[in-house]
Motif scaffolding. Structure first.
Motif, PDB file in Angstrom:
ATOM      1  N   ARG A  27       5.323  -4.091  -1.371  1.00  0.00           N
ATOM      2  CA  ARG A  27       3.391  -3.924  -0.845  1.00  0.00           C
ATOM      3  C   ARG A  27       3.480  -2.813  -0.009  1.00  0.00           C
ATOM      4  O   ARG A  27       2.316  -2.246  -0.254  1.00  0.00           O
ATOM      5  N   ARG A  60      -2.116  -4.022   5.332  1.00  0.00           N
ATOM      6  CA  ARG A  60      -1.149  -4.588   4.205  1.00  0.00           C
ATOM      7  C   ARG A  60       0.281  -4.872   4.713  1.00  0.00           C
ATOM      8  O   ARG A  60       0.768  -5.903   4.193  1.00  0.00           O
ATOM      9  N   ILE A 195       2.580   5.120  -4.802  1.00  0.00           N
ATOM     10  CA  ILE A 195       1.414   4.280  -4.247  1.00  0.00           C
ATOM     11  C   ILE A 195       0.363   4.240  -5.102  1.00  0.00           C
ATOM     12  O   ILE A 195      -0.124   3.188  -5.914  1.00  0.00           O
ATOM     13  N   THR A 199      -0.808   0.789  -7.095  1.00  0.00           N
ATOM     14  CA  THR A 199      -1.791  -0.374  -6.689  1.00  0.00           C
ATOM     15  C   THR A 199      -3.378   0.197  -7.390  1.00  0.00           C
ATOM     16  O   THR A 199      -4.220  -0.400  -7.172  1.00  0.00           O
ATOM     17  N   THR A 200      -3.068   0.962  -8.321  1.00  0.00           N
ATOM     18  CA  THR A 200      -4.207   1.113  -9.158  1.00  0.00           C
ATOM     19  C   THR A 200      -4.090   0.663 -10.621  1.00  0.00           C
ATOM     20  O   THR A 200      -5.197   0.957 -11.340  1.00  0.00           O
ATOM     21  N   ASP A 204      -0.567  -5.628  -9.260  1.00  0.00           N
ATOM     22  CA  ASP A 204       0.014  -5.290  -7.892  1.00  0.00           C
ATOM     23  C   ASP A 204       1.065  -6.174  -7.507  1.00  0.00           C
ATOM     24  O   ASP A 204       1.008  -7.345  -7.560  1.00  0.00           O
TER      25      ASP A 204
END
Length: 334
Positions: A27, A60, A195, A199-200, A204
């Motif tokens: 994460r 996060r 990242i 994350t896009t 996720d």
């Protein structure tokens, strides 16, 4: 518990910590040092102050830690109009079906196991101080009654070092309650690329529980039973005492550079922290390298530069690195 049983338990906990690091790393990408220091803080039963610009995954991180460590987590966004009762809770007058009136206590978000105090320096000193008793004694006093908090109880607070307008700097007494200050920097290029990809996309990565609250409490007790060599104990004392201006043990330059230095809590934090760091790396006893590695995060918020040192452009990073180099014979980058 025999020494053999303790060693077996430490090895099992070390393996679990490696899994926890991997889960949090799913994460929070590219912040391995931050993750390690936060886990060290939890292992020591302490609180952590995360200092970094917005958007560096501090929230996060806390969410992931709550899941991985099996803790009940709450989040409070600190603002100038936040009141102590918004954190601690309050008694309200309740009318029963028969018309009788009684006071009922409504718990605030502090009644959890992992509290994220987001942008803690935006709240007024009165609200900031509401956390002091909770952080130190793991209990709060409301309307004259003491209420015990859940175990374990940890505060992970965040600060934005860029924007200072409309903020209230934490007093020294509250800063000292934080076991560690963790500076959250921008990720490296490769980490930031990871990242972007992670994350896009359509999915996720999710973290999974590794510890439970009871397992964490057991690990915290085990940390305190880990043996510490006499050389490490003396190194901690030498380092902390050399940073106190105006004392017999102060380094020769400290009195000219530092206005106030770390108290006994710094040494206590280091004693616990070096054990936790050793355990996370699969070692059964801490070394001088652990002291050197944790000197900055465990001392920087417990010291303040003097006016002359600030005018010369000196930083606490440089002061602590110099003390580590002199007292421990270690060349450590801040």
């Amino acid at each position: 518990m025999s020494d053999h049983d303790l060693a077996d338990q430490m090895e099992e906990t070390s393996d679990a910590l490696q899994r926890a690091r991997e889960m949090v790393g799913r994460r929070v990408i590219g912040q391995e040092k931050v993750v390690d220091l936060t886990l060290i803080s939890l292992l020591c039963g302490g609180h952590a102050l995360l200092v970094g610009a917005p958007g560096l995954a501090k929230t996060r991180l806390v969410e992931a830690l709550g899941t991985v460590m099996g803790l009940d987590a709450n989040r409070v966004q600190f603002t100038p109009d936040l009141m102590p009762s918004d954190i601690l809770g309050a008694e309200v007058l309740e009318t029963g079906p028969d018309g009788s009136r009684t006071f009922k206590f409504i718990q605030g978000p502090v009644f959890c196991q992992l509290l994220m105090a987001d942008e803690i320096n935006r709240a007024s000193p009165r609200t900031q101080s509401a956390l002091l008793q909770a952080m130190q004694e793991k209990r709060v006093t409301i309307a004259g009654a003491e209420r015990v908090l859940a175990a374990p109880f940890h505060v992970l607070a965040t600060q934005n070092p860029i924007e200072q307008e409309g903020t209230y700097p934490l007093p020294e007494a509250q800063l000292d309650r934080f076991l560690v200050q963790i500076d959250v920097d921008f990720p490296e290029r490769d980490a930031e690329r990871a990242i972007l990809l992670a994350t896009t996309g359509a999915e996720d990565a999710q973290a999974e529980p590794v510890f439970t609250a009871d397992a964490l409490i057991a690990a915290q007790g085990m940390i305190r039973r880990m043996p510490v060599g006499e050389s490490v104990v003396e190194a901690i004392l030498d380092l902390v005492r050399s940073a106190r201006p105006g004392t017999a043990d102060a380094h020769v330059q400290i009195s000219d550079q530092v206005s106030w230095g770390p108290g006994p809590r710094a040494a206590q934090s280091l004693m616990l922290g070096v054990r936790a760091r050793a355990l996370m790396q699969g070692r059964l006893a801490p070394s001088l390298d652990d002291v050197a590695a944790l000197a900055h995060p465990m001392m920087v918020h417990r010291m303040a530069l003097g006016f002359a040192a600030r005018a010369e452009g000196l930083t606490l990073d440089a002061v602590i690195s110099r003390l580590v180099e002199v007292t421990l014979d270690r060349d450590v980058a801040a």
